[in-house]
Design a protein around this motif. Structure first.
Motif, short mmCIF file in Angstrom:
data_model
loop_
_atom_site.label_atom_id
_atom_site.label_comp_id
_atom_site.label_asym_id
_atom_site.label_seq_id
_atom_site.Cartn_x
_atom_site.Cartn_y
_atom_site.Cartn_z
N MET A 195 0.83 -1.19 0.00
CA MET A 195 0.00 0.00 0.00
C MET A 195 0.87 1.26 0.00
O MET A 195 0.60 2.22 -0.72
N LEU A 196 1.94 1.24 0.80
CA LEU A 196 2.83 2.40 0.84
C LEU A 196 3.55 2.58 -0.49
O LEU A 196 3.76 3.72 -0.95
N GLU A 218 -3.81 -3.44 -8.20
CA GLU A 218 -2.90 -2.31 -8.03
C GLU A 218 -2.92 -1.40 -9.25
O GLU A 218 -2.83 -0.18 -9.13
N ARG A 219 -3.04 -2.00 -10.43
CA ARG A 219 -3.19 -1.17 -11.64
C ARG A 219 -4.48 -0.36 -11.56
O ARG A 219 -4.53 0.81 -11.94
N TRP A 233 -14.04 -0.19 -0.93
CA TRP A 233 -13.59 0.86 -0.01
C TRP A 233 -12.61 0.18 0.94
O TRP A 233 -12.97 -0.29 2.00
N ARG A 234 -11.36 0.15 0.54
CA ARG A 234 -10.32 -0.50 1.32
C ARG A 234 -9.12 0.44 1.46
O ARG A 234 -8.87 1.25 0.56
N PRO A 235 -8.37 0.31 2.53
CA PRO A 235 -7.18 1.17 2.68
C PRO A 235 -6.22 1.05 1.51
O PRO A 235 -5.59 2.04 1.13
N ALA A 248 -3.92 10.27 -1.81
CA ALA A 248 -2.59 10.85 -2.02
C ALA A 248 -2.50 11.50 -3.40
O ALA A 248 -1.95 12.61 -3.55
N ALA A 249 -3.04 10.84 -4.41
CA ALA A 249 -3.02 11.41 -5.76
C ALA A 249 -3.85 12.67 -5.85
O ALA A 249 -3.44 13.68 -6.45
#
Length: 625
Positions: free
Chosen positions: A43-44, A187-188, A222-224, A232-233
């Motif tokens: 995630m980071l 992730e994409r 709706w997940r972290p 962040a974007a």
């Protein structure tokens, strides 16, 4: 031991995964326990990439606005300038108003025909389709062609917004980066949505609404792991936009304090209902136009030019309906629009936007919806009591957004961020929700998802808790199961399992735990395994020679959702249940059929109606009885 309920026969009849069944159970359990921790560095990492995507999407939004301004100035004012300006501010040659949208539509059609068909449409369905069917892969040429085609369409008078194209363009930026990295499809998707939301935030200076739009329309979760990178974007994009385009509200409305009587809130409901009715009519017109264009005996490449002719005719009636129309939206929201402009926008803009959008040209839906909704609210404001300048225009804007896009919260927050009229939150919520309710009652799908459905995809945007997360293995497992000893001969094993297989087909266990002399799990075996080895001449063999060692097990406190993922990962239909603190202590068996328990419970809660509380019988009546 007695046979226990189990799932019906599957294709293999044994519930095992073939080669996959040999995956070590302890390794699988270790991976499942570490899953929550391994996702954190990922995630980071994705969040770090999303920051760059957000900055790039803000630059793309800035370039798109400049390109729209350049083409608009060149076509309608014959000058070189990149300032965003609206057609129709001055009187133009009628031939120019009529033919410029036709020429723009022709250019868009040629670009789509010989460049990429993906540039057709308003961007949102294309982004959704890329997520659902293409593993969140967007071709690089779409990132280049979409903003150019949208700038041509809008700059030549198309009544569209820049937000739809920037969604697919910003999404393409994130997708292209993700395709160059070693990432999963999820992730994409996160980076694609991060780019799309970043572009939206830069276009309207509305970071919170952009995040809500991503959640309500694009992420499907709706997940972290996805929420944090998208925020962040968006945050990065908003900061970059501040340097490029400023930080002020796009359409500031000065509302310091609102004293809303109950009658005003009731009228907000009425405003929402009329906004929902307009949203239904506009959506119906879009797809009526799409069906009409599909029946034309010409190639779809020519449809945007025909749609441009519709735009040009509308521009002759109301020139201010052409282009993005930010100046008109501002006039509506500040109470400065005349009745003639309000009616002209409400009628002409709705018709030319709906019909031309159905032609498959390139352009967004939000800005036109803002204008149409604002015009409806401003018209209602002429009859409703005065609350504040632009108040009813804001109600109409939020209502039509909530009805057209089926995103009521996004409609509310968009209106608040566009105007910074924060005290109007409650009436906006009422209007947007009323429109949303009407739209869902009348239409099966929104203008954004109908196109996806017409391509054969089922899409639901309703969020609910997975019922499999609410039940544990201990709630559904069979605790009374057949087990074999590892020292049993094949003949003894076949004899002991015969009674089970001679019972009802839907109660056959299929998979048998194998235990040692101490009753400890050492493997699993099926009756087919025993029969095949016996047929090969294994009279002297034992069950231990045939069994599959170190099987995958589940625990009583595992959720059914965890079991479903484990079965899917390893191709299983059943597994032994072992104690959490001792994976070799067999407690029962769980099967694929047991996973339906959660679904049945969900259906019962949804459909079974009962009276829980009843009126008490008075004591005097009870005595008489």
């Amino acid at each position: 031991m007695a046979s226990a309920p189990a799932s019906g026969r599957d294709g293999r009849g044994d519930g095992l995964a073939g080669a996959g069944a040999a995956v070590p159970g302890r390794a699988a359990r270790k991976a499942s326990h570490l899953g929550d921790f391994t996702v954190r560095p990922r995630m980071l990492l994705i969040t770090g990439w999303a920051v760059g995507v957000g900055a790039a999407s803000a630059l793309a939004a800035w370039v798109l606005q400049k390109l729209i301004g350049l083409i608009t100035n060149a076509v309608f004012y014959q000058r070189w300038s990149t300032d965003l300006v609206a057609p129709g501010l001055h009187r133009h040659d009628p031939a120019l108003v009529l033919l410029a949208p036709v020429a723009g539509g022709l250019v868009v059609g040629v670009m789509a025909r010989f460049g990429s068909e993906k540039i057709r449409g308003h961007g949102m369905p294309e982004a959704i389709e890329a997520i659902l069917t293409a593993g969140s892969r967007v071709a690089p040429r779409v990132a280049a062609l979409k903003p150019v085609s949208a700038a041509v369409s809008i700059g030549t008078g198309g009544p569209f917004g820049a937000e739809g194209p920037i969604i697919i363009t910003g999404g393409a930026v994130g997708s292209i980066l993700a395709q160059g990295l070693r990432l999963s499809a999820d992730e994409r998707k996160t980076l694609l949505v991060a780019g799309a939301a970043g572009g939206m935030a830069a276009t309207f200076n509305s970071p919170l609404a952009s995040v809500l739009l991503a959640i309500e329309l694009l992420l499907f979760e709706w997940r972290p792991r996805s929420f944090v990178p998208v925020v962040a974007a968006v945050g990065t994009s908003a900061v970059v936009r501040g340097f490029l385009l400023g930080t002020g509200a796009l359409f500031p409305v000065h509302v310091t304090d609102l004293h809303l009587a109950p009658g005003v809130l009731a009228l907000c409901v009425l405003s929402g209902v009329t906004g929902g009715a307009l949203a239904v009519a506009a959506t119906w017109l879009v797809y009526l136009a799409e069906d009409g264009f599909a029946r034309l005996p010409v190639h779809w490449m020519w449809w945007p030019a025909i749609g441009g002719l519709v735009i040009g005719c509308g521009g002759l009636l109301q020139p201010r309906a052409l282009g993005v129309g930010y100046d008109v939206i501002g006039a509506l929201l500040t109470g400065q629009a005349t009745i003639g402009l309000i009616v002209g926008i409400l009628v002409v803009k709705t018709i030319i936007w709906s019909l031309s959008l159905g032609s498959g040209t390139s352009g967004g839906v939000l800005a036109p919806v803002f204008m149409i909704g604002g015009a409806l609210g401003a018209l209602e404001g002429a009859a409703f009591p005065t609350v504040a300048p632009g108040f009813w225009a804001m109600m109409g804007l939020a209502a039509v957004v909530g009805g057209v896009m089926r995103s009521p919260l996004t409609g509310v927050v968009f209106t608040l961020e566009l105007t910074r009229a924060w005290p109007a939150a409650l009436p906006l919520l009422i209007s947007s929700t009323a429109a949303y309710a009407l739209s869902t009652l009348v239409l099966k799908r929104s203008v954004l998802t109908e196109k996806i459905a017409r391509r054969g995809l089922h899409l639901t945007r309703e969020y609910s808790t997975d019922p499999l997360e609410a039940f544990f293995v201990r709630d559904v497992m069979d605790s009374d199961v057949f087990m074999l000893r590892d020292t049993d001969t094949l003949a003894e094993g076949l004899r002991r399992t015969r009674a089970d297989h001679e019972g009802p087909a839907d109660r056959v266990q299929h998979l048998y735990p194998v235990v040692d002399e101490h009753g400890r799990l050492v493997g699993v075996v099926t009756r087919n395994d025993l029969l095949e080895r016996m047929a090969e001449g294994g009279d002297a063999a034992t069950v231990a020679d045939v069994m599959r060692r170190d099987p995958i097990t589940v625990h009583p406190d595992d959720t059914l959702s965890h079991v479903a993922y484990l079965f899917a990962e390893h191709g299983l239909t059943r597994a032994p249940v072992a104690a959490r603190d001792d994976h070799r202590a067999v407690l029962g068996m769980v099967t694929l059929a047991h996973l339906l328990h959660g679904r049945r419970h969900d259906l019962t809660e949804d459909r079974h109606r009962e009276r829980v509380l009843s009126a008490p019988i008075p004591r005097t009546v009870a005595r008489q009885g």
